[in-house]
Design a protein around this motif. Sequence first.
Motif: not given
Length: 294
Positions: A129-131, A38, A19, A26, A97, A22-23, A40, A36, A125
């Motif tokens: 972006f994948y996290e 996003i 995270s 962002t 989500k 990710t921050r 999850e 982007a 987009t």
Amino acid sequence: MSERHPIIAITGSSGAGTSTVTRTFTNIFRREGVKAGIIEGDSFHRYDRQEMKKKLAEAETLGNKNFSHFGSDNNLFGEIENLFKTYGETGQGRSRKYLHNAEEAAPYQQEPGTFTPWEDLPSDTDMLFYEGLHGAVVTPENNIAQYPDLRVGVVPVINLEWIQKLWRDKNQRGYSTEAVTDTILRRMPDYVNYIVPQFAHTHVNFQRVPMVDTSNPFISRDIPTADESLVVIRFANPKGIDFQYLLNMIHDSFMSRANTIVVPGGKMEIAMQLIFTPFVWRMMERRKRALAQS
């Protein structure tokens, strides 16, 4: 990989600290005017919370003590791979989500621990972006790692990772130390087989190393602070990385190997900003050229 529709994947275990990355991204996206999509990683679990509890109980009844969220049976690896492939080719894809808590679930009028319906990504987009847990997985059936243009691993030393998980699950989710310990033990085979191998496929790895005693993470009272840590940053291919610039900009940093820089823990986010902003610039420049030529 795609010049017109680039993909960034951040991968790391539960409690690793993805995270934070990710921050940082962002903030880069906002500053640079990048839109982007996003994603999850938890949204690609196969089962929601209640279903997973049932499956876990069934597995234990059958003698399977290693049933976990880390493994292939409990994740939609094929759907992640298809999303990355489709997005790279068309800039389109579908996502959903996973609603972790009541706060996240309230706007959807759903129960925590459930998934929202699948829906199309926004059509305009600039990148994806994948996290999550599996952004660089390679198995005999799936090769997710082949698609992202930038793969970033977040890998604290294992005792620190456990401390972070213990603290989060006990203080934010109300679990006991015994329950979290059972989860760690149950996940270990999948951790070794599915999480760790990904870091051989990443372009950049961030590993936080505590400078205090973490020899028994199960009795640790708190997480070592950033100022009590160093961060080891390893580049798979150091070509094009201006290490002298990074050393000048990040005080008290040093090179430990030809492809590795070590920075104070409190400087990790500024290091990420300095390292990844040029990556995003280059992706956007390639995207503009590719779109202009098409």
